[in-house]
Design an enzyme around this catalytic site. Structure first.
Site, PDB file in Angstrom:
ATOM      1  N   ARG A 134       0.814  -1.235   0.000  1.00 38.11           N
ATOM      2  CA  ARG A 134       0.000   0.000   0.000  1.00 38.11           C
ATOM      3  C   ARG A 134       0.838   1.271   0.000  1.00 38.11           C
ATOM      4  O   ARG A 134       0.368   2.323   0.416  1.00 38.11           O
ATOM      5  CB  ARG A 134      -0.985   0.016   1.170  1.00 38.11           C
ATOM      6  N   LYS A 156       1.465  10.699 -12.196  1.00 39.30           N
ATOM      7  CA  LYS A 156       0.664   9.686 -12.886  1.00 39.30           C
ATOM      8  C   LYS A 156       1.486   8.419 -13.062  1.00 39.30           C
ATOM      9  O   LYS A 156       2.550   8.442 -13.680  1.00 39.30           O
ATOM     10  CB  LYS A 156       0.234  10.189 -14.263  1.00 39.30           C
ATOM     11  N   GLU A 198       6.577  15.960 -26.626  1.00 40.98           N
ATOM     12  CA  GLU A 198       6.024  16.452 -25.355  1.00 40.98           C
ATOM     13  C   GLU A 198       6.551  17.854 -25.030  1.00 40.98           C
ATOM     14  O   GLU A 198       5.881  18.630 -24.366  1.00 40.98           O
ATOM     15  CB  GLU A 198       6.331  15.479 -24.211  1.00 40.98           C
ATOM     16  N   LYS A 240       4.228  22.247 -16.353  1.00 40.93           N
ATOM     17  CA  LYS A 240       3.432  21.118 -15.895  1.00 40.93           C
ATOM     18  C   LYS A 240       3.118  21.245 -14.401  1.00 40.93           C
ATOM     19  O   LYS A 240       2.004  20.969 -13.963  1.00 40.93           O
ATOM     20  CB  LYS A 240       4.142  19.800 -16.202  1.00 40.93           C
ATOM     21  N   GLU A 250      -6.760  15.693 -11.893  1.00 39.25           N
ATOM     22  CA  GLU A 250      -7.311  15.768 -13.240  1.00 39.25           C
ATOM     23  C   GLU A 250      -8.827  15.859 -13.249  1.00 39.25           C
ATOM     24  O   GLU A 250      -9.515  15.088 -13.893  1.00 39.25           O
ATOM     25  CB  GLU A 250      -6.852  14.553 -14.076  1.00 39.25           C
ATOM     26  N   ARG A 254      -6.138  20.175 -15.757  1.00 41.48           N
ATOM     27  CA  ARG A 254      -5.028  19.285 -16.057  1.00 41.48           C
ATOM     28  C   ARG A 254      -5.193  18.533 -17.368  1.00 41.48           C
ATOM     29  O   ARG A 254      -4.212  18.123 -17.993  1.00 41.48           O
ATOM     30  CB  ARG A 254      -4.865  18.289 -14.908  1.00 41.48           C
ATOM     31  N   ASN A 258      -3.124  16.668 -22.008  1.00 40.76           N
ATOM     32  CA  ASN A 258      -3.354  15.565 -22.934  1.00 40.76           C
ATOM     33  C   ASN A 258      -3.528  16.043 -24.372  1.00 40.76           C
ATOM     34  O   ASN A 258      -4.045  15.319 -25.216  1.00 40.76           O
ATOM     35  CB  ASN A 258      -4.587  14.767 -22.496  1.00 40.76           C
ATOM     36  N   HIS A 261      -3.121  13.730 -27.256  1.00 39.11           N
ATOM     37  CA  HIS A 261      -3.144  12.376 -26.697  1.00 39.11           C
ATOM     38  C   HIS A 261      -4.413  11.606 -27.048  1.00 39.11           C
ATOM     39  O   HIS A 261      -4.411  10.381 -27.005  1.00 39.11           O
ATOM     40  CB  HIS A 261      -2.978  12.418 -25.176  1.00 39.11           C
ATOM     41  N   HIS A 265      -3.391   8.269 -28.375  1.00 44.95           N
ATOM     42  CA  HIS A 265      -3.662   6.991 -27.713  1.00 44.95           C
ATOM     43  C   HIS A 265      -4.372   6.027 -28.662  1.00 44.95           C
ATOM     44  O   HIS A 265      -4.140   4.819 -28.615  1.00 44.95           O
ATOM     45  CB  HIS A 265      -4.505   7.204 -26.456  1.00 44.95           C
ATOM     46  N   HIS A 278       5.297   6.459 -27.910  1.00 44.22           N
ATOM     47  CA  HIS A 278       4.264   7.352 -27.368  1.00 44.22           C
ATOM     48  C   HIS A 278       4.417   8.769 -27.937  1.00 44.22           C
ATOM     49  O   HIS A 278       3.442   9.383 -28.392  1.00 44.22           O
ATOM     50  CB  HIS A 278       4.361   7.364 -25.840  1.00 44.22           C
TER      51      HIS A 278
END
Lengths: 373, 373
Positions: A134, A156, A198, A240, A250, A254, A258, A261, A265, A278
């Site tokens: 955890r 993330k 990016e 960022k 998010e 935020r 993306n 993206h 994606h 990516h």
């Protein structure tokens, strides 16, 4: 609009430091040459009996010995888990290799994980740290440009699922990020370009001046000029951090990170993880998102060729794969930004300002038709 | 010492409400008869297009239809994922069945998960909610006594790893917990006893008066008297909330909730998940931890027979399996509380007060020898 403040240099002329100050954690990103070899980089990390370095079979031969040596004065045991390289391995199986090692070595909940590699290693190691017992502390040592500008901030972490990219993950912050610009010397040109995607992203969404700076300095970045890289990495982390600081989970703002993206994606998932890098998918996705911004009347027509030219100069693809319009739409509907099946696009409404909104399917189909051969 | 305050009744004589107030989330535990059937239980939950109920093949035939019906006015889609029952299925494979369903149904990040079942379903659904798209809301509907007293508070979610119980997980809080005491009517007696182990636990670690109350009311609890059950569930939740509120991330005090669990987890892992119920292992583990407390001189000798008698009356095993002393020690060394290979035990130093400390291996071996046939 230059909303994200520039930070002062806190460390030395040779080392940039961006402090990330979030609700649950404050940590520093150290950016500079020879960070890996500098003893100062490794001081005052969480104390523990064991450090475990997670890396891949491409990066480990280059930097594992050096990092191990740096950590040995601080930890009784310094161990490593070497995973296969590539987005195709950002899976539960790889994650479980980390857990198997941690448990077989009886690693306790103070164990510190070190992510030595690119974005895939960073995302997986961060997620492993988030959920092992955890939560154990972790340190990012990003060795690709993409990871230095993108994975360093935001917390993330994730693995992929066969039905969607980064679908299983957590928000989890590192103790420190050590971005050694020298490690970019060994980066293949294709990966450098992927990282530049990016970097470029931060211009149109948040800082028109930075977009201009990238256009003026792209050749220096492509030839790995350390001063240019240092500025680019620092500026991206600042922007960022400014965005994430306002929206850690998010819920809203935020999502502008993306940009490119949603289309990207779809390309990655549609082609099979790893076929496109990516950053390549994001580069091509930005072209498509720019076109959609123009078609919706948000931006003037000359915005598209300007961005396409920059993305192309960076060595990135500007033509997407021919997956078919229906397949693109289907893939985009399972994007994490989608709500009730409606695709949400990050679009540009002014240089340096992004907006998240939906678009008519017919217009999206036109974009796909124009940019996918 | 009765440190945990008793809460006032906020709802109605028929419904107890314990409010859990943590740094990141405030939520209510509703405790009473007919909670599942009461429309009031299901109001003001997070809005979303889709609700997904996760249950198992034992509980679903009993309560799935009723819960689905209650949720239909609030969500356009109410779906379900039914997993095989039992601790042996608290695995990545089961978790992935949840993800497969969520992704195949294009469930977005607003989707609300409902955990309908015992502790295994609660832990897995909570963990799925914690990591699906990096976090979606979830609601606990615990249908076993163990889950009502133990999983309702604390936000511990997890799956097992072949090398250790609950090794992969997250701290993640539900939006609400709806503990319908009527659902205990269908609970097998063995599971009721297993739940009583966790009820009994709260006496010695935190509330001497409550220990006395349990001794006085054990027969009523065993015969499922609703008033007795309501008080027991409420008091356990209050005590746990008081402990967790001071230590959400288990840095210190919270470890006392693991009384009986160090020996207990060794029994569970050593026998193979599912052979012993968690509560049975904890019951037997408490006997061993009480003995260790006595052998260390922390408690007078009569404490052991008092606790053993109560645990036995509750229908729980007080003799552990013969795994061998070395195997017990090996299993306990990978316990999450262990540090640098040193086993940390939760021991009782006064009625209502626990302490976490190590113990000489020789003494631990004597305890194992005395209680494992």
């Amino acid at each position: 609009m230059t909303a994200a403040p520039h930070t002062e240099n806190r460390v030395s002329p040779a080392v940039q430091c961006v402090r990330i100050d979030l609700a649950q954690q404050t940590y520093d990103i150290l950016i500079g040459s020879n960070q890996l070899g500098d003893d100062a980089s490794w001081k005052n990390l969480p104390r523990a009996g064991t450090a475990v370095i997670v890396s891949n079979d491409t990066v480990a031969p280059l930097y594992l010995a050096q990092l191990t040596q740096r950590l040995q004065p601080h930890y009784a045991r310094v161990e490593s888990v070497i995973l296969p390289d590539g987005e195709a391995h950002k899976t539960w199986d790889s994650l479980n290799q980390i857990f198997d090692h941690l448990l077989a070595s009886a690693c306790d909940r103070k164990t510190v994980l070190f992510a030595l590699g690119g974005g895939v290693i960073g995302d997986m190691t961060g997620f492993a740290a988030a959920v092992y017992m955890r939560g154990v502390p972790f340190v990012q040592v990003p060795t690709t440009l993409l990871a230095q500008v993108d994975s360093s901030v935001g917390g993330k972490t994730a693995i992929n699922h066969p039905l969607g990219k980064n679908m299983i993950g957590a928000f989890y912050q590192p103790e420190r990020v050590i971005a050694d610009l020298d490690s970019l010397d060994t980066l293949p040109q294709r990966e450098l370009s992927a990282g530049l995607a990016e970097v470029i992203k931060y211009g149109p969404i948040a800082d028109a001046d930075f977009l201009q700076w990238i256009e003026d300095n792209l050749d220096a970045l492509l030839s790995r000029d350390k001063a240019a890289l240092a500025y680019a990495v620092k500026r991206c982390c600042e922007i960022k951090a400014w965005v994430v600081g306002q929206d850690e989970r998010e819920q809203g703002l935020r999502a502008i990170l993306n940009f490119g993206h949603t289309f990207g994606h779809a390309i990655e998932t549609g082609m099979g993880y790893g076929a496109w890098l990516h950053g390549e998918a994001v580069g091509c996705g930005m072209v498509m998102a720019c076109d959609l911004s123009v078609r919706l009347g948000l931006m003037p027509p000359d915005f598209l060729p300007r961005m396409r030219r920059l993305i192309e100069r960076a060595g990135l693809p500007v033509i997407g794969p021919k997956l078919g319009t229906d397949r693109y739409l289907e893939l985009m509907r399972v994007d994490k930004k989608a709500e009730s099946g409606e695709i949400r696009f990050v679009l540009i409404e002014a240089l340096g300002r992004a907006v998240v909104r939906s678009a008519p399917d017919a217009l999206v189909a036109e974009v796909i038709g124009s940019h996918c051969a």
